[in-house]
Design a protein around this motif. Structure first.
Motif, PDB file in Angstrom:
ATOM      1  N   GLN A   3       0.853  -1.189   0.000  1.00  0.00           N
ATOM      2  CA  GLN A   3       0.000   0.000   0.000  1.00  0.00           C
ATOM      3  C   GLN A   3       0.890   1.241   0.000  1.00  0.00           C
ATOM      4  OE1 GLN A   3      -0.731  -2.528   2.568  1.00  0.00           O
ATOM      5  NE2 GLN A   3      -1.875  -3.428   0.871  1.00  0.00           N
ATOM      6  N   LEU A   4       0.537   2.189  -0.852  1.00  0.00           N
ATOM      7  CA  LEU A   4       1.316   3.416  -1.005  1.00  0.00           C
ATOM      8  C   LEU A   4       0.422   4.615  -0.766  1.00  0.00           C
ATOM      9  CD1 LEU A   4       3.217   2.454  -4.282  1.00  0.00           C
ATOM     10  CD2 LEU A   4       4.050   2.260  -1.943  1.00  0.00           C
ATOM     11  N   VAL A   5       0.928   5.578  -0.011  1.00  0.00           N
ATOM     12  CA  VAL A   5       0.168   6.800   0.265  1.00  0.00           C
ATOM     13  C   VAL A   5       1.062   7.999  -0.031  1.00  0.00           C
ATOM     14  CG1 VAL A   5      -1.053   8.156   1.984  1.00  0.00           C
ATOM     15  CG2 VAL A   5      -1.211   5.662   2.042  1.00  0.00           C
ATOM     16  N   GLU A   6       0.645   8.814  -1.025  1.00  0.00           N
ATOM     17  CA  GLU A   6       1.392  10.015  -1.374  1.00  0.00           C
ATOM     18  C   GLU A   6       0.876  11.211  -0.586  1.00  0.00           C
ATOM     19  OE1 GLU A   6       0.665   7.845  -5.424  1.00  0.00           O
ATOM     20  OE2 GLU A   6      -0.480   8.329  -3.610  1.00  0.00           O
ATOM     21  N   LEU A  18       8.544  22.053  -3.843  1.00  0.00           N
ATOM     22  CA  LEU A  18       7.677  21.188  -3.058  1.00  0.00           C
ATOM     23  C   LEU A  18       8.417  19.889  -2.800  1.00  0.00           C
ATOM     24  CD1 LEU A  18       4.141  21.447  -4.755  1.00  0.00           C
ATOM     25  CD2 LEU A  18       4.746  22.214  -2.456  1.00  0.00           C
ATOM     26  N   ARG A  19       8.044  19.209  -1.725  1.00  0.00           N
ATOM     27  CA  ARG A  19       8.575  17.881  -1.466  1.00  0.00           C
ATOM     28  C   ARG A  19       7.410  16.913  -1.312  1.00  0.00           C
ATOM     29  NH1 ARG A  19      11.800  15.438   3.722  1.00  0.00           N
ATOM     30  NH2 ARG A  19       9.692  15.578   4.583  1.00  0.00           N
ATOM     31  N   LEU A  20       7.411  15.902  -2.156  1.00  0.00           N
ATOM     32  CA  LEU A  20       6.402  14.850  -2.091  1.00  0.00           C
ATOM     33  C   LEU A  20       6.925  13.673  -1.279  1.00  0.00           C
ATOM     34  CD1 LEU A  20       5.161  14.768  -5.808  1.00  0.00           C
ATOM     35  CD2 LEU A  20       4.460  16.283  -3.934  1.00  0.00           C
ATOM     36  N   SER A  21       6.009  13.008  -0.595  1.00  0.00           N
ATOM     37  CA  SER A  21       6.355  11.814   0.172  1.00  0.00           C
ATOM     38  C   SER A  21       5.491  10.650  -0.284  1.00  0.00           C
ATOM     39  CB  SER A  21       6.116  12.042   1.665  1.00  0.00           C
ATOM     40  OG  SER A  21       6.887  13.109   2.156  1.00  0.00           O
ATOM     41  N   CYS A  22       6.051   9.452  -0.201  1.00  0.00           N
ATOM     42  CA  CYS A  22       5.317   8.230  -0.513  1.00  0.00           C
ATOM     43  C   CYS A  22       5.629   7.222   0.575  1.00  0.00           C
ATOM     44  CB  CYS A  22       5.709   7.692  -1.887  1.00  0.00           C
ATOM     45  SG  CYS A  22       4.967   6.088  -2.280  1.00  0.00           S
ATOM     46  N   ALA A  23       4.667   6.976   1.431  1.00  0.00           N
ATOM     47  CA  ALA A  23       4.837   6.031   2.529  1.00  0.00           C
ATOM     48  C   ALA A  23       4.349   4.654   2.101  1.00  0.00           C
ATOM     49  CB  ALA A  23       4.071   6.510   3.749  1.00  0.00           C
ATOM     50  N   ALA A  24       5.183   3.643   2.325  1.00  0.00           N
ATOM     51  CA  ALA A  24       4.848   2.282   1.917  1.00  0.00           C
ATOM     52  C   ALA A  24       4.552   1.412   3.128  1.00  0.00           C
ATOM     53  CB  ALA A  24       6.001   1.678   1.118  1.00  0.00           C
ATOM     54  N   ALA A  97       4.788   4.377  -7.188  1.00  0.00           N
ATOM     55  CA  ALA A  97       4.549   2.985  -7.537  1.00  0.00           C
ATOM     56  C   ALA A  97       5.752   2.159  -7.121  1.00  0.00           C
ATOM     57  CB  ALA A  97       4.304   2.845  -9.040  1.00  0.00           C
ATOM     58  N   VAL A  98       5.546   0.859  -7.055  1.00  0.00           N
ATOM     59  CA  VAL A  98       6.605  -0.048  -6.629  1.00  0.00           C
ATOM     60  C   VAL A  98       6.832  -1.102  -7.704  1.00  0.00           C
ATOM     61  CG1 VAL A  98       5.001  -1.565  -5.405  1.00  0.00           C
ATOM     62  CG2 VAL A  98       7.401  -1.524  -4.743  1.00  0.00           C
ATOM     63  N   GLN A  99       8.076  -1.475  -7.898  1.00  0.00           N
ATOM     64  CA  GLN A  99       8.427  -2.576  -8.788  1.00  0.00           C
ATOM     65  C   GLN A  99       8.687  -3.807  -7.924  1.00  0.00           C
ATOM     66  OE1 GLN A  99      12.258  -2.469 -10.750  1.00  0.00           O
ATOM     67  NE2 GLN A  99      11.375  -3.270 -12.642  1.00  0.00           N
ATOM     68  N   PRO A 100       7.833  -4.820  -8.007  1.00  0.00           N
ATOM     69  CA  PRO A 100       7.925  -5.945  -7.080  1.00  0.00           C
ATOM     70  C   PRO A 100       9.021  -6.950  -7.401  1.00  0.00           C
ATOM     71  CG  PRO A 100       6.082  -6.238  -8.568  1.00  0.00           C
ATOM     72  CD  PRO A 100       6.643  -4.883  -8.862  1.00  0.00           C
ATOM     73  N   GLY A 101       9.569  -6.894  -8.596  1.00  0.00           N
ATOM     74  CA  GLY A 101      10.614  -7.829  -8.975  1.00  0.00           C
ATOM     75  C   GLY A 101      11.352  -7.316 -10.187  1.00  0.00           C
ATOM     76  N   VAL A 102      12.556  -7.852 -10.419  1.00  0.00           N
ATOM     77  CA  VAL A 102      13.367  -7.422 -11.561  1.00  0.00           C
ATOM     78  C   VAL A 102      12.614  -7.696 -12.857  1.00  0.00           C
ATOM     79  CG1 VAL A 102      15.520  -7.764 -12.800  1.00  0.00           C
ATOM     80  CG2 VAL A 102      15.514  -7.780 -10.298  1.00  0.00           C
ATOM     81  N   GLY A 103      12.500  -6.697 -13.702  1.00  0.00           N
ATOM     82  CA  GLY A 103      11.834  -6.851 -14.982  1.00  0.00           C
ATOM     83  C   GLY A 103      10.336  -6.746 -14.946  1.00  0.00           C
ATOM     84  N   LEU A 104       9.761  -6.668 -13.762  1.00  0.00           N
ATOM     85  CA  LEU A 104       8.311  -6.552 -13.650  1.00  0.00           C
ATOM     86  C   LEU A 104       7.892  -5.085 -13.737  1.00  0.00           C
ATOM     87  CD1 LEU A 104       7.566  -9.101 -10.790  1.00  0.00           C
ATOM     88  CD2 LEU A 104       7.363  -9.428 -13.266  1.00  0.00           C
ATOM     89  N   PRO A 105       6.672  -4.824 -14.189  1.00  0.00           N
ATOM     90  CA  PRO A 105       6.231  -3.428 -14.293  1.00  0.00           C
ATOM     91  C   PRO A 105       5.959  -2.820 -12.925  1.00  0.00           C
ATOM     92  CG  PRO A 105       4.440  -4.918 -14.829  1.00  0.00           C
ATOM     93  CD  PRO A 105       5.661  -5.771 -14.666  1.00  0.00           C
TER      94      PRO A 105
END
Length: 119
Positions: A3-6, A18-24, A97-105
């Motif tokens: 889960q990601l919250v910007e 501005l500074r953006l944050s993304c909490a995972a 967004a997060v990349q869950p594995g190498v080569g994955l979107p």
């Protein structure tokens, strides 16, 4: 699932910062990299910057190089985007967004945070 919250968006004048944050949270151990994308009104979502979670490799879109800086705080499980010298063209909804594995979107998109730059 991750889960990601910007946060951190807002209205700023051209030339400002501005500074953006993304909490995972959630299954954050399954993560290779994280990224920022943005979507301007009437346009598709485009890449802004990315950072590897296990080393210091970073990537930037040409349009933001030298103005934006992506970085992370491992202890807080949070990614940031420091945006300086903002331009009207930077106006968009910014998503992480997060990349869950190498080569994955990239996926697990957050809800987005609005950045509006006025002239």
């Amino acid at each position: 699932q991750v889960q990601l919250v910007e946060s951190g968006g807002g209205l700023v004048q051209a030339g400002g910062s501005l500074r953006l944050s993304c909490a995972a949270s959630g299954r954050t151990f399954a993560r290779v990299a994280m990224a920022w994308y943005r979507q301007a009104p009437g346009k598709g979502r485009t890449f802004v910057a990315a950072i590897n979670w296990d080393d210091d490799n970073v990537w930037y879109a040409e349009s933001v190089k030298g103005r934006f800086q992506i970085y992370k705080d491992l202890a807080k499980n949070t990614m940031y985007l420091q945006m300086n010298s903002l331009q009207v063209e930077d106006t968009a909804v910014y998503y992480c967004a997060v990349q869950p594995g190498v080569g994955l979107p990239f996926g697990s998109w957050g809800q987005g945070t609005q950045v509006t730059v006025s002239s």
